[in-house]
Design a protein around this motif. Structure first.
Motif, PDB file in Angstrom:
ATOM      1  N   SER A  23      -2.900  65.097 -44.380  1.00  0.00           N
ATOM      2  CA  SER A  23      -3.944  64.546 -45.254  1.00  0.00           C
ATOM      3  C   SER A  23      -3.640  64.913 -46.693  1.00  0.00           C
ATOM      4  N   VAL A  24      -4.078  64.051 -47.591  1.00  0.00           N
ATOM      5  CA  VAL A  24      -3.890  64.293 -49.013  1.00  0.00           C
ATOM      6  C   VAL A  24      -5.072  63.719 -49.779  1.00  0.00           C
ATOM      7  N   PHE A  25      -5.494  64.449 -50.786  1.00  0.00           N
ATOM      8  CA  PHE A  25      -6.557  64.009 -51.674  1.00  0.00           C
ATOM      9  C   PHE A  25      -5.876  63.465 -52.922  1.00  0.00           C
ATOM     10  N   PHE A  26      -5.902  62.141 -53.081  1.00  0.00           N
ATOM     11  CA  PHE A  26      -5.189  61.492 -54.184  1.00  0.00           C
ATOM     12  C   PHE A  26      -6.165  61.052 -55.263  1.00  0.00           C
ATOM     13  N   SER A  27      -5.820  61.345 -56.502  1.00  0.00           N
ATOM     14  CA  SER A  27      -6.659  60.919 -57.621  1.00  0.00           C
ATOM     15  C   SER A  27      -5.831  60.123 -58.616  1.00  0.00           C
ATOM     16  N   ALA A  28      -6.449  59.060 -59.128  1.00  0.00           N
ATOM     17  CA  ALA A  28      -5.882  58.256 -60.208  1.00  0.00           C
ATOM     18  C   ALA A  28      -6.990  58.126 -61.242  1.00  0.00           C
ATOM     19  N   GLY A  29      -6.939  58.957 -62.266  1.00  0.00           N
ATOM     20  CA  GLY A  29      -8.069  59.024 -63.188  1.00  0.00           C
ATOM     21  C   GLY A  29      -9.295  59.515 -62.444  1.00  0.00           C
ATOM     22  N   ARG A  30     -10.384  58.767 -62.550  1.00  0.00           N
ATOM     23  CA  ARG A  30     -11.623  59.154 -61.873  1.00  0.00           C
ATOM     24  C   ARG A  30     -11.758  58.541 -60.485  1.00  0.00           C
ATOM     25  N   THR A  31     -10.787  57.754 -60.072  1.00  0.00           N
ATOM     26  CA  THR A  31     -10.776  57.233 -58.703  1.00  0.00           C
ATOM     27  C   THR A  31     -10.143  58.273 -57.790  1.00  0.00           C
ATOM     28  N   ARG A  32     -10.859  58.604 -56.710  1.00  0.00           N
ATOM     29  CA  ARG A  32     -10.402  59.675 -55.820  1.00  0.00           C
ATOM     30  C   ARG A  32     -10.533  59.220 -54.372  1.00  0.00           C
ATOM     31  N   VAL A  33      -9.435  59.353 -53.643  1.00  0.00           N
ATOM     32  CA  VAL A  33      -9.382  58.869 -52.269  1.00  0.00           C
ATOM     33  C   VAL A  33      -8.822  59.963 -51.367  1.00  0.00           C
ATOM     34  N   LEU A  34      -9.496  60.179 -50.243  1.00  0.00           N
ATOM     35  CA  LEU A  34      -9.012  61.098 -49.223  1.00  0.00           C
ATOM     36  C   LEU A  34      -8.264  60.288 -48.166  1.00  0.00           C
ATOM     37  N   CYS A  35      -6.972  60.548 -48.035  1.00  0.00           N
ATOM     38  CA  CYS A  35      -6.113  59.805 -47.113  1.00  0.00           C
ATOM     39  C   CYS A  35      -5.660  60.739 -45.994  1.00  0.00           C
ATOM     40  N   SER A  36      -5.857  60.324 -44.763  1.00  0.00           N
ATOM     41  CA  SER A  36      -5.453  61.160 -43.631  1.00  0.00           C
ATOM     42  C   SER A  36      -4.734  60.314 -42.585  1.00  0.00           C
ATOM     43  N   VAL A  37      -3.896  60.994 -41.798  1.00  0.00           N
ATOM     44  CA  VAL A  37      -3.125  60.339 -40.739  1.00  0.00           C
ATOM     45  C   VAL A  37      -3.327  61.121 -39.444  1.00  0.00           C
ATOM     46  N   CYS A  38      -3.689  60.427 -38.381  1.00  0.00           N
ATOM     47  CA  CYS A  38      -3.808  61.006 -37.045  1.00  0.00           C
ATOM     48  C   CYS A  38      -2.906  60.230 -36.090  1.00  0.00           C
ATOM     49  N   LEU A  39      -2.604  60.848 -34.969  1.00  0.00           N
ATOM     50  CA  LEU A  39      -1.703  60.235 -33.989  1.00  0.00           C
ATOM     51  C   LEU A  39      -2.450  59.925 -32.712  1.00  0.00           C
ATOM     52  N   ASP A  40      -2.288  58.710 -32.241  1.00  0.00           N
ATOM     53  CA  ASP A  40      -2.752  58.304 -30.913  1.00  0.00           C
ATOM     54  C   ASP A  40      -1.493  58.123 -30.059  1.00  0.00           C
ATOM     55  N   PRO A  41      -1.378  58.812 -28.929  1.00  0.00           N
ATOM     56  CA  PRO A  41      -0.148  58.722 -28.135  1.00  0.00           C
ATOM     57  C   PRO A  41       0.043  57.384 -27.429  1.00  0.00           C
ATOM     58  N   GLU A  42      -0.887  56.456 -27.603  1.00  0.00           N
ATOM     59  CA  GLU A  42      -0.760  55.141 -26.993  1.00  0.00           C
ATOM     60  C   GLU A  42      -0.789  54.063 -28.070  1.00  0.00           C
ATOM     61  N   VAL A  43      -0.527  52.831 -27.656  1.00  0.00           N
ATOM     62  CA  VAL A  43      -0.606  51.681 -28.553  1.00  0.00           C
ATOM     63  C   VAL A  43      -1.716  50.763 -28.058  1.00  0.00           C
TER      64      VAL A  43
END
Length: 247
Positions: free
Chosen positions: A30-50
């Motif tokens: 996960s990463v907390f990304f900011s561009a000026g005053r815009t702030r987004v929390l981005c995370s990645v999880c894994l599902d072992p299936e499709v």
């Protein structure tokens, strides 16, 4: 003479960007990304299936979700639960397409990467910030899967970043904030890989039609900004790697 921007930036200048690593301890990355005053929390999880329609193909999948959190805008956003707005569906499809384009899904195997982009504060450019931040979280997640022995090689095949450009009062501007985006005559979102190839362009004339020359000028303005974002992404990944080494 060019109209001064509210924050003092040049027409071709990005907002300050920042990456804060792993605010969510249970995510694969996960990463907390900011561009000026815009702030987004981005995370990645894994599902072992499709998904069912993907089973037996030998290929993996990536799915993205995007939400504006209730207090992310001046007027509180209602939570989107059972029914997503058209805007939300459009944006999360854009994020998913952009990130899948960076992957070799066969090399991923029959697994699904689940990417979540939650906007904590919206000052325009939330979809482009989501793509830029989520790609970094994705790259770190795949490296961790390799370290865990789940992947022999990384499925990541190219780097992806995104930025907005627009015409405001007749002037071409890079990385619009809300004060600019809300009155832009032309608004364009551009997604590009590290080779300068375009993955997606979303744009519209908010008022009168605009000539092809303006589109070319906006794309020329976007490219150096996108390359600068990619350099920031690489630096963020280097910081993450160094932290893991010394941690």
């Amino acid at each position: 003479m060019p109209t001064p921007r509210n924050d003092g930036r040049r027409a071709d200048e990005l907002r300050p960007v920042g990456f804060d690593w792993d605010p969510m301890g249970f995510a694969l990355s996960s990463v907390f990304f900011s561009a000026g005053r815009t702030r987004v929390l981005c995370s990645v999880c894994l599902d072992p299936e499709v998904p069912r329609w993907r089973r037996g193909s030998g290929s993996g999948w990536l799915s993205a979700e995007y939400r504006l959190l209730p207090a992310s805008t001046p007027s509180r956003q209602g939570r989107e639960l059972m029914k997503l707005s058209g805007r939300t569906q459009e944006i999360q499809r854009l994020i998913g397409r952009s990130l899948r384009a960076s992957l070799d899904l066969e090399a991923l195997g029959e697994r699904t990467l689940l990417v979540d982009c939650d906007v904590l504060q919206a000052d325009a450019g939330t979809r482009t910030a989501s793509i830029t931040g989520a790609w970094v979280a994705l790259a770190a997640a795949l490296e961790r899967l390799q370290q865990q022995g789940m992947l022999e090689a990384s499925p990541l095949r190219q780097q992806v970043s995104a930025v907005s450009v627009g015409l405001v009062d007749g002037q071409a501007l890079l990385d619009l904030d809300y004060s600019e985006d809300s009155r832009a005559e032309v608004d364009l979102n551009v997604v590009m890989d590290e080779q300068g190839r375009l993955l997606e362009i979303q744009g519209t004339a908010e008022g009168a039609p605009f000539p092809r020359s303006s589109l070319d000028a906006l794309l020329d303005l976007a490219e150096p900004g996108l390359r600068a974002l990619q350099e920031a992404q690489r630096q963020a990944l280097a910081v993450a790697a160094a932290t893991r080494t010394t941690g």
